[in-house]
Design an enzyme around this catalytic site. Structure first.
Site, PDB file in Angstrom:
ATOM      1  N   LYS A 189       6.493   9.430   4.097  1.00 33.23           N
ATOM      2  CA  LYS A 189       6.908   9.914   2.985  1.00 33.23           C
ATOM      3  C   LYS A 189       7.112  11.309   2.847  1.00 33.23           C
ATOM      4  CE  LYS A 189       3.648   6.725   0.596  1.00 33.23           C
ATOM      5  NZ  LYS A 189       2.370   6.745  -0.307  1.00 33.23           N
ATOM      6  N   PHE A 219       0.055   6.013 -13.221  1.00 33.33           N
ATOM      7  CA  PHE A 219       0.559   7.000 -12.259  1.00 33.33           C
ATOM      8  C   PHE A 219       1.992   6.851 -11.813  1.00 33.33           C
ATOM      9  CE2 PHE A 219      -1.976   4.123  -9.760  1.00 33.33           C
ATOM     10  CZ  PHE A 219      -1.173   3.825  -8.606  1.00 33.33           C
ATOM     11  N   ARG A 241      -1.618  -0.995   9.470  1.00 32.08           N
ATOM     12  CA  ARG A 241      -2.490  -0.740   8.535  1.00 32.08           C
ATOM     13  C   ARG A 241      -3.670   0.226   9.080  1.00 32.08           C
ATOM     14  NH1 ARG A 241      -0.916  -0.851   3.042  1.00 32.08           N
ATOM     15  NH2 ARG A 241      -3.024  -1.229   2.445  1.00 32.08           N
ATOM     16  N   HIS A 282       3.373   5.205   4.331  1.00 26.49           N
ATOM     17  CA  HIS A 282       3.104   3.985   3.692  1.00 26.49           C
ATOM     18  C   HIS A 282       3.301   2.738   4.849  1.00 26.49           C
ATOM     19  CE1 HIS A 282       4.083   0.135   1.167  1.00 26.49           C
ATOM     20  NE2 HIS A 282       4.937  -0.135   2.066  1.00 26.49           N
TER      21      HIS A 282
END
Length: 153
Positions: free
Chosen positions: A13, A61, A89, A119
């Site tokens: 990100k 959000f 993950r 992510h």
């Protein structure tokens, strides 16, 4: 022979890019034995992000999330290997405030939200959807890892 061709989608990100974590994160996936089959630096549009995170659209959000994701470039990647989604993950960690040291979020994150750095796909269906959303088929490269015999039985 185990399925060594499972693919997962990973995004570094804007905060991860700005904090110079690209090389460190790529290194972790390479050291784990995963094969990089697609990678690009991109500034995605609002529509692109809204489609990517469509499952969060009703969250309060969501507007702030989309604004944050548009704040700078991201690195979109596709990694391939045995159990790549689940293990990817695990490498990321979960909530940045509670992730264990040794995970990407545990080592590099400061908070949930703007400081989450990365992510990763959470299922085969999500991975397939995300990969096809971010990459054209001809942008993904199929090849054999020279060290595959040392990674898999």
């Amino acid at each position: 022979m185990p399925n060594t061709s499972e693919r997962t989608f990973i995004i570094i990100k804007p905060d991860g890019v700005q904090r110079n974590f690209i090389g460190k994160i790529v290194q972790r996936f390479e050291e784990r034995g995963y094969k990089l089959v697609g990678m690009k630096l991109v500034c995605a549009s609002k529509d692109h992000w809204e489609f990517h995170y469509q499952d969060l659209k009703e969250s309060p959000f969501f507007p702030d999330l989309i604004k944050y994701l548009q704040s700078g470039p991201v690195v979109a990647m596709v990694w391939e290997g045995l159990d790549a989604i689940r293990q990817g993950r695990a490498m990321l960690g979960s909530n940045p405030l509670y992730s264990n040291p040794g995970t990407i979020r545990g080592d590099y994150c400061t908070q949930t939200g703007h400081g989450s750095v990365i992510h990763g796909s959470d299922s085969v269906d999500a991975s397939n959807r995300e990969i096809s959303h971010w990459f054209k088929q001809d942008e993904l490269v199929d090849y054999e890892l020279a060290n595959k015999c040392w990674l898999y039985e």
